[in-house]
Design a protein around this motif. Structure first.
Motif, PDB file in Angstrom:
ATOM      1  N   PRO A 120      12.521 -20.939  10.087  1.00 43.61           N
ATOM      2  CA  PRO A 120      13.085 -21.719   8.971  1.00 43.61           C
ATOM      3  C   PRO A 120      13.413 -20.802   7.795  1.00 43.61           C
ATOM      4  O   PRO A 120      12.858 -19.710   7.655  1.00 43.61           O
ATOM      5  N   ALA A 121      14.305 -21.259   6.950  1.00 47.04           N
ATOM      6  CA  ALA A 121      14.764 -20.481   5.797  1.00 47.04           C
ATOM      7  C   ALA A 121      13.608 -20.045   4.902  1.00 47.04           C
ATOM      8  O   ALA A 121      13.614 -18.934   4.364  1.00 47.04           O
ATOM      9  N   THR A 122      12.585 -20.895   4.762  1.00 48.90           N
ATOM     10  CA  THR A 122      11.448 -20.527   3.903  1.00 48.90           C
ATOM     11  C   THR A 122      10.702 -19.315   4.473  1.00 48.90           C
ATOM     12  O   THR A 122      10.246 -18.462   3.715  1.00 48.90           O
ATOM     13  N   ASP A 123      10.575 -19.250   5.804  1.00 45.55           N
ATOM     14  CA  ASP A 123       9.921 -18.090   6.432  1.00 45.55           C
ATOM     15  C   ASP A 123      10.769 -16.831   6.244  1.00 45.55           C
ATOM     16  O   ASP A 123      10.230 -15.742   6.023  1.00 45.55           O
ATOM     17  N   LEU A 124      12.079 -16.958   6.339  1.00 42.86           N
ATOM     18  CA  LEU A 124      12.957 -15.802   6.148  1.00 42.86           C
ATOM     19  C   LEU A 124      12.849 -15.286   4.718  1.00 42.86           C
ATOM     20  O   LEU A 124      12.814 -14.068   4.487  1.00 42.86           O
ATOM     21  N   THR A 125      12.757 -16.195   3.754  1.00 43.39           N
ATOM     22  CA  THR A 125      12.573 -15.792   2.366  1.00 43.39           C
ATOM     23  C   THR A 125      11.244 -15.068   2.191  1.00 43.39           C
ATOM     24  O   THR A 125      11.160 -14.041   1.508  1.00 43.39           O
ATOM     25  N   THR A 126      10.208 -15.586   2.828  1.00 40.86           N
ATOM     26  CA  THR A 126       8.888 -14.946   2.777  1.00 40.86           C
ATOM     27  C   THR A 126       8.938 -13.562   3.416  1.00 40.86           C
ATOM     28  O   THR A 126       8.361 -12.603   2.886  1.00 40.86           O
ATOM     29  N   LEU A 127       9.624 -13.446   4.545  1.00 35.88           N
ATOM     30  CA  LEU A 127       9.760 -12.143   5.207  1.00 35.88           C
ATOM     31  C   LEU A 127      10.497 -11.139   4.323  1.00 35.88           C
ATOM     32  O   LEU A 127      10.114  -9.965   4.259  1.00 35.88           O
ATOM     33  N   GLU A 128      11.556 -11.578   3.659  1.00 34.38           N
ATOM     34  CA  GLU A 128      12.283 -10.688   2.745  1.00 34.38           C
ATOM     35  C   GLU A 128      11.355 -10.180   1.650  1.00 34.38           C
ATOM     36  O   GLU A 128      11.371  -8.994   1.307  1.00 34.38           O
ATOM     37  N   ALA A 129      10.525 -11.067   1.113  1.00 32.15           N
ATOM     38  CA  ALA A 129       9.569 -10.656   0.073  1.00 32.15           C
ATOM     39  C   ALA A 129       8.526  -9.706   0.653  1.00 32.15           C
ATOM     40  O   ALA A 129       8.146  -8.717   0.010  1.00 32.15           O
ATOM     41  N   ALA A 130       8.073  -9.984   1.866  1.00 35.01           N
ATOM     42  CA  ALA A 130       7.075  -9.123   2.504  1.00 35.01           C
ATOM     43  C   ALA A 130       7.639  -7.723   2.756  1.00 35.01           C
ATOM     44  O   ALA A 130       6.946  -6.721   2.544  1.00 35.01           O
ATOM     45  N   VAL A 131       8.880  -7.639   3.179  1.00 36.44           N
ATOM     46  CA  VAL A 131       9.511  -6.330   3.400  1.00 36.44           C
ATOM     47  C   VAL A 131       9.585  -5.558   2.089  1.00 36.44           C
ATOM     48  O   VAL A 131       9.303  -4.353   2.049  1.00 36.44           O
ATOM     49  N   ALA A 132       9.924  -6.235   1.006  1.00 36.83           N
ATOM     50  CA  ALA A 132       9.965  -5.574  -0.308  1.00 36.83           C
ATOM     51  C   ALA A 132       8.580  -5.056  -0.689  1.00 36.83           C
ATOM     52  O   ALA A 132       8.443  -3.949  -1.222  1.00 36.83           O
ATOM     53  N   ILE A 133       7.541  -5.816  -0.381  1.00 37.82           N
ATOM     54  CA  ILE A 133       6.174  -5.393  -0.689  1.00 37.82           C
ATOM     55  C   ILE A 133       5.783  -4.198   0.177  1.00 37.82           C
ATOM     56  O   ILE A 133       5.146  -3.252  -0.304  1.00 37.82           O
ATOM     57  N   VAL A 134       6.173  -4.204   1.431  1.00 39.44           N
ATOM     58  CA  VAL A 134       5.869  -3.067   2.314  1.00 39.44           C
ATOM     59  C   VAL A 134       6.557  -1.806   1.797  1.00 39.44           C
ATOM     60  O   VAL A 134       5.953  -0.733   1.746  1.00 39.44           O
ATOM     61  N   HIS A 135       7.796  -1.926   1.370  1.00 38.14           N
ATOM     62  CA  HIS A 135       8.489  -0.765   0.784  1.00 38.14           C
ATOM     63  C   HIS A 135       7.749  -0.268  -0.460  1.00 38.14           C
ATOM     64  O   HIS A 135       7.608   0.944  -0.662  1.00 38.14           O
ATOM     65  N   LYS A 136       7.269  -1.188  -1.282  1.00 36.27           N
ATOM     66  CA  LYS A 136       6.497  -0.811  -2.473  1.00 36.27           C
ATOM     67  C   LYS A 136       5.207  -0.102  -2.064  1.00 36.27           C
ATOM     68  O   LYS A 136       4.831   0.915  -2.646  1.00 36.27           O
ATOM     69  N   LEU A 137       4.532  -0.634  -1.054  1.00 31.52           N
ATOM     70  CA  LEU A 137       3.305  -0.028  -0.539  1.00 31.52           C
ATOM     71  C   LEU A 137       3.549   1.410  -0.082  1.00 31.52           C
ATOM     72  O   LEU A 137       2.733   2.304  -0.323  1.00 31.52           O
ATOM     73  N   LEU A 138       4.695   1.646   0.532  1.00 32.59           N
ATOM     74  CA  LEU A 138       5.026   2.975   1.046  1.00 32.59           C
ATOM     75  C   LEU A 138       5.288   3.990  -0.058  1.00 32.59           C
ATOM     76  O   LEU A 138       5.239   5.197   0.192  1.00 32.59           O
ATOM     77  N   THR A 139       5.559   3.519  -1.270  1.00 34.22           N
ATOM     78  CA  THR A 139       5.812   4.444  -2.380  1.00 34.22           C
ATOM     79  C   THR A 139       4.560   4.768  -3.182  1.00 34.22           C
ATOM     80  O   THR A 139       4.591   5.654  -4.036  1.00 34.22           O
ATOM     81  N   LEU A 140       3.468   4.046  -2.918  1.00 32.41           N
ATOM     82  CA  LEU A 140       2.229   4.296  -3.648  1.00 32.41           C
ATOM     83  C   LEU A 140       1.610   5.622  -3.222  1.00 32.41           C
ATOM     84  O   LEU A 140       1.721   6.026  -2.070  1.00 32.41           O
ATOM     85  N   GLU A 141       0.945   6.267  -4.155  1.00 35.26           N
ATOM     86  CA  GLU A 141       0.236   7.506  -3.858  1.00 35.26           C
ATOM     87  C   GLU A 141      -0.935   7.214  -2.942  1.00 35.26           C
ATOM     88  O   GLU A 141      -1.648   6.212  -3.144  1.00 35.26           O
ATOM     89  N   PRO A 142      -1.167   8.067  -1.929  1.00 28.73           N
ATOM     90  CA  PRO A 142      -2.338   7.855  -1.054  1.00 28.73           C
ATOM     91  C   PRO A 142      -3.628   7.969  -1.861  1.00 28.73           C
ATOM     92  O   PRO A 142      -3.730   8.768  -2.780  1.00 28.73           O
ATOM     93  N   VAL A 143      -4.587   7.135  -1.515  1.00 29.56           N
ATOM     94  CA  VAL A 143      -5.900   7.161  -2.138  1.00 29.56           C
ATOM     95  C   VAL A 143      -6.844   7.863  -1.167  1.00 29.56           C
ATOM     96  O   VAL A 143      -6.876   7.537   0.017  1.00 29.56           O
ATOM     97  N   GLU A 144      -7.603   8.819  -1.679  1.00 30.06           N
ATOM     98  CA  GLU A 144      -8.520   9.560  -0.831  1.00 30.06           C
ATOM     99  C   GLU A 144      -9.612   8.643  -0.322  1.00 30.06           C
ATOM    100  O   GLU A 144     -10.205   7.866  -1.086  1.00 30.06           O
ATOM    101  N   ASP A 145      -9.890   8.726   0.986  1.00 28.50           N
ATOM    102  CA  ASP A 145     -10.934   7.909   1.615  1.00 28.50           C
ATOM    103  C   ASP A 145     -12.284   8.569   1.352  1.00 28.50           C
ATOM    104  O   ASP A 145     -12.580   9.631   1.883  1.00 28.50           O
ATOM    105  N   THR A 146     -13.099   7.928   0.533  1.00 27.61           N
ATOM    106  CA  THR A 146     -14.407   8.499   0.179  1.00 27.61           C
ATOM    107  C   THR A 146     -15.496   8.062   1.146  1.00 27.61           C
ATOM    108  O   THR A 146     -16.631   8.499   1.032  1.00 27.61           O
ATOM    109  N   ALA A 147     -15.174   7.222   2.112  1.00 28.00           N
ATOM    110  CA  ALA A 147     -16.174   6.733   3.057  1.00 28.00           C
ATOM    111  C   ALA A 147     -16.542   7.763   4.114  1.00 28.00           C
ATOM    112  O   ALA A 147     -17.518   7.619   4.806  1.00 28.00           O
ATOM    113  N   ARG A 148     -15.734   8.799   4.245  1.00 30.12           N
ATOM    114  CA  ARG A 148     -15.988   9.785   5.314  1.00 30.12           C
ATOM    115  C   ARG A 148     -16.888  10.869   4.862  1.00 30.12           C
ATOM    116  O   ARG A 148     -17.042  11.408   3.926  1.00 30.12           O
TER     117      ARG A 148
END
Length: 148
Positions: A120-148
């Protein structure tokens, strides 16, 4: 959201994106996955040494050298001397390689279009927003994993 919840969300994203990628390329005659990964990485990051490509792809340097040689024979990548180290080469994407990568991506996108058209159109709109968020996530600086 707790660290455990974020870890589960991250795991769910990895599994879903891997399955989605396989679905998109299952029935199309496109580049082998290894070639797409290398061409895609060069498209994303620009030129790189074979050792950097091998590390990023989690394979051995000889394996990456063989793959790069095959891509070079196809005219999809080129080697140039590394100005910082005359013993090393920098690998970059050629115009033909970029065109091949774009074609493969288009074929994969077209393969998903049939499934997308069933949503449905509402899911496609949600997917478009999710893709934009994933692109934003990919531009964030990596955070060092302190658990190791």
């Amino acid at each position: 959201m707790s660290t455990r919840d974020l870890t589960q969300l991250g795991e769910d994203m990895v599994v879903a994106s891997t399955r989605l990628s396989r679905l998109a390329t299952r029935n199309v005659n496109t580049l082998p996955h290894a070639a797409m990964r290398v061409l895609g990485r060069l498209d994303e990051l620009g030129q790189a040494r074979i050792s950097e490509l091998a590390k990023a792809d989690r394979c051995s340097q000889p394996t990456m050298s063989n793959l790069v040689q095959r891509l070079e024979e196809q005219g999809w990548v080129r080697r140039a001397q590394d100005p910082a180290d005359s013993r090393a080469s920098l690998i970059s994407l050629t115009d033909a390689g970029l065109a091949e990568l774009r074609s493969a991506r288009h074929q994969a996108g077209a393969a998903l279009a049939a499934q997308l058209s069933q949503l449905p159109a509402t899911d496609l709109t949600t997917l478009e927003a999710a893709v934009a968020i994933v692109h934003k996530l990919l531009t964030l600086e990596p955070v060092e994993d302190t658990a190791r």
